[in-house]
Design an enzyme around this catalytic site. Structure first.
Site, PDB file in Angstrom:
ATOM      1  N   ASN A   9       0.852  -1.190   0.000  1.00 50.11           N
ATOM      2  CA  ASN A   9       0.000   0.000   0.000  1.00 50.11           C
ATOM      3  C   ASN A   9       0.891   1.244   0.000  1.00 50.11           C
ATOM      4  OD1 ASN A   9      -1.897   1.982   0.379  1.00 50.11           O
ATOM      5  ND2 ASN A   9      -2.383   1.435   2.494  1.00 50.11           N
ATOM      6  N   TRP A  10       0.926   1.905  -1.142  1.00 52.38           N
ATOM      7  CA  TRP A  10       1.843   3.044  -1.283  1.00 52.38           C
ATOM      8  C   TRP A  10       1.373   4.277  -0.516  1.00 52.38           C
ATOM      9  CZ3 TRP A  10       3.446   3.385  -7.185  1.00 52.38           C
ATOM     10  CH2 TRP A  10       3.987   2.148  -7.574  1.00 52.38           C
ATOM     11  N   LYS A  11       0.121   4.299  -0.091  1.00 52.64           N
ATOM     12  CA  LYS A  11      -0.449   5.492   0.564  1.00 52.64           C
ATOM     13  C   LYS A  11      -0.196   6.705  -0.346  1.00 52.64           C
ATOM     14  CE  LYS A  11       0.044   3.138   4.943  1.00 52.64           C
ATOM     15  NZ  LYS A  11       0.167   3.228   6.394  1.00 52.64           N
ATOM     16  N   HIS A  96      -9.585   1.707   5.434  1.00 53.09           N
ATOM     17  CA  HIS A  96      -8.247   1.789   6.037  1.00 53.09           C
ATOM     18  C   HIS A  96      -8.308   2.752   7.225  1.00 53.09           C
ATOM     19  CE1 HIS A  96      -4.014   2.646   6.622  1.00 53.09           C
ATOM     20  NE2 HIS A  96      -3.768   1.536   5.952  1.00 53.09           N
ATOM     21  N   GLU A  98      -6.431   4.984   8.233  1.00 59.93           N
ATOM     22  CA  GLU A  98      -6.112   6.402   7.948  1.00 59.93           C
ATOM     23  C   GLU A  98      -7.310   7.105   7.338  1.00 59.93           C
ATOM     24  OE1 GLU A  98      -2.512   5.546   5.820  1.00 59.93           O
ATOM     25  OE2 GLU A  98      -1.574   4.959   7.711  1.00 59.93           O
ATOM     26  N   GLU A 168      -5.473  -4.599  10.824  1.00 61.99           N
ATOM     27  CA  GLU A 168      -4.400  -3.623  11.018  1.00 61.99           C
ATOM     28  C   GLU A 168      -4.620  -2.881  12.331  1.00 61.99           C
ATOM     29  OE1 GLU A 168      -2.382  -2.424   7.073  1.00 61.99           O
ATOM     30  OE2 GLU A 168      -4.041  -1.068   7.416  1.00 61.99           O
ATOM     31  N   GLY A 174       2.825   2.194  10.971  1.00 72.81           N
ATOM     32  CA  GLY A 174       3.821   3.251  10.819  1.00 72.81           C
ATOM     33  C   GLY A 174       4.602   3.561  12.088  1.00 72.81           C
ATOM     34  N   SER A 214       3.529  -2.244  10.438  1.00 71.63           N
ATOM     35  CA  SER A 214       4.979  -2.370  10.638  1.00 71.63           C
ATOM     36  C   SER A 214       5.525  -3.732  10.212  1.00 71.63           C
ATOM     37  CB  SER A 214       5.350  -2.048  12.092  1.00 71.63           C
ATOM     38  OG  SER A 214       5.015  -0.696  12.390  1.00 71.63           O
ATOM     39  N   GLY A 235       2.976  -1.185   4.394  1.00 76.35           N
ATOM     40  CA  GLY A 235       3.096   0.238   4.086  1.00 76.35           C
ATOM     41  C   GLY A 235       4.542   0.618   3.830  1.00 76.35           C
ATOM     42  N   GLY A 236       5.211   1.119   4.859  1.00 80.46           N
ATOM     43  CA  GLY A 236       6.567   1.657   4.707  1.00 80.46           C
ATOM     44  C   GLY A 236       7.539   0.738   3.985  1.00 80.46           C
TER      45      GLY A 236
HETATM   46  P1  13P Z   1       3.138   0.297   7.809  1.00 78.91           P
HETATM   47  O1  13P Z   1       3.596  -0.994   7.190  1.00 78.91           O
HETATM   48  O2  13P Z   1       3.931   1.489   7.352  1.00 78.91           O
HETATM   49  O3  13P Z   1       3.014   0.192   9.287  1.00 78.91           O
HETATM   50  O4  13P Z   1       1.645   0.561   7.242  1.00 78.91           O
HETATM   51  C1  13P Z   1       0.715  -0.438   7.350  1.00 78.91           C
HETATM   52  C2  13P Z   1      -0.484  -0.043   6.595  1.00 78.91           C
HETATM   53  O5  13P Z   1      -1.220   0.835   6.998  1.00 78.91           O
HETATM   54  C3  13P Z   1      -0.742  -0.736   5.324  1.00 78.91           C
HETATM   55  O6  13P Z   1      -1.992  -0.412   4.829  1.00 78.91           O
END
Ligand code: 13P
Length: 259
Positions: A9-11, A96, A98, A168, A174, A214, A235-236
């Protein structure tokens, strides 16, 4: 047997120009990944570039990070399921944390979004997860059940089996503080049990339930060691093609421990 699924997930990262280069590099790093599904969710502005870079025989699935539930009309700034399908998306993230935290997405909205995704032949990945406050006050199970029940209200039992769920925990996203498998596995079991109750079938056994928060190349194998965890929403650690490819290679090489 549920197929493993790793989603990057590139956000809100990468321009369309950067996206093409990323896909070419990832393809070089991951020449074979039979038996595992790999998905990418670039921002809307990079979907076309990723699709073009994937070429006529894509080996990665294309997904979006969000959608609006109406098909078209005066909804400035929104993108519909029809538009995502037309650009080549196969799946879409819904709910999600966020979106819930920063943009006010409520359970009733996630429900409309799941329905809209299904209507357009997009596989929804419904995201659920508790905050640290929820966990500390012993509310995790209630929150997860509420998000699932509300998010999947009115969805036919057969359609439930086609979904993917991502667990999640908000406090793990994050932060570099991943849940331990011991914390994640009971929630994955609860998710399957709730899906089975909701659909009146054994759907909980068919649905892929991913862990997110994470996840890195260093801890992915610990999660996949459990038969309850079918993959990851990353994510990251997905933003660098070499890091993401490493994570996928570890996932391919890891087998669940037998209970
Ligand atoms: P991180 O892997 O950066 O914690 O993000 C997880 C996430 O929200 C994937 O959708």
């Amino acid at each position: 047997m549920r197929t493993r699924f790793i989603v990057g997930n590139w956000k809100m990262n990468k321009t369309a120009s950067e996206a093409g280069a990323f896909v070419h590099r990832l393809s070089q790093e991951l020449t074979s990944h039979a038996g595992i599904r790999i998905g990418l969710t670039p921002p809307f502005t990079a979907l076309q570039a990723v699709r073009d870079a994937l070429g006529p025989a894509p080996t990665f699935l294309l997904g979006a990070q969000n959608l609006y539930w109406e098909d078209k009309g005066a909804f400035t700034g929104e993108v519909s399921g029809a538009m995502l399908k037309d650009i080549g998306c196969q799946f879409v993230l819904v709910g999600h944390s966020e979106r819930r935290q920063y943009f006010g997405d409520q359970d009733s909205w996630t429900n409309k979004k799941v329905l809209a995704a299904l209507r357009h032949g997009l596989q929804p990945i419904l995201c659920v997860g508790e905050t640290l406050q929820d966990r500390d006050s012993g509310q995790t199970d209630l929150v997860i059940q509420r998000q699932l029940r509300a998010g999947l209200a009115g969805i036919e039992a057969q359609a439930v089996t086609t979904l993917t769920i991502a667990y999640e925990p908000v406090w793990a996203i994050g932060t570099g503080r991943a849940a331990s498998p011991e914390q994640a596995v009971p929630v994955h079991r609860l998710i399957r049990q709730t899906l089975t109750e909701l659909s009146g079938s054994d759907s909980g056994q068919h649905v892929a339930v991913l862990y997110g928060g994470s996840v890195t190349p260093h801890n992915i194998a610990d999660f996949l060691a459990s038969e309850e965890i079918d993959g990851a929403l990353v994510g990251g650690a997905c933003l660098d093609p070499v890091s993401f490819a490493t994570l996928v290679k570890v996932a391919i090489g890891s087998t669940p421990a037998k209970a």
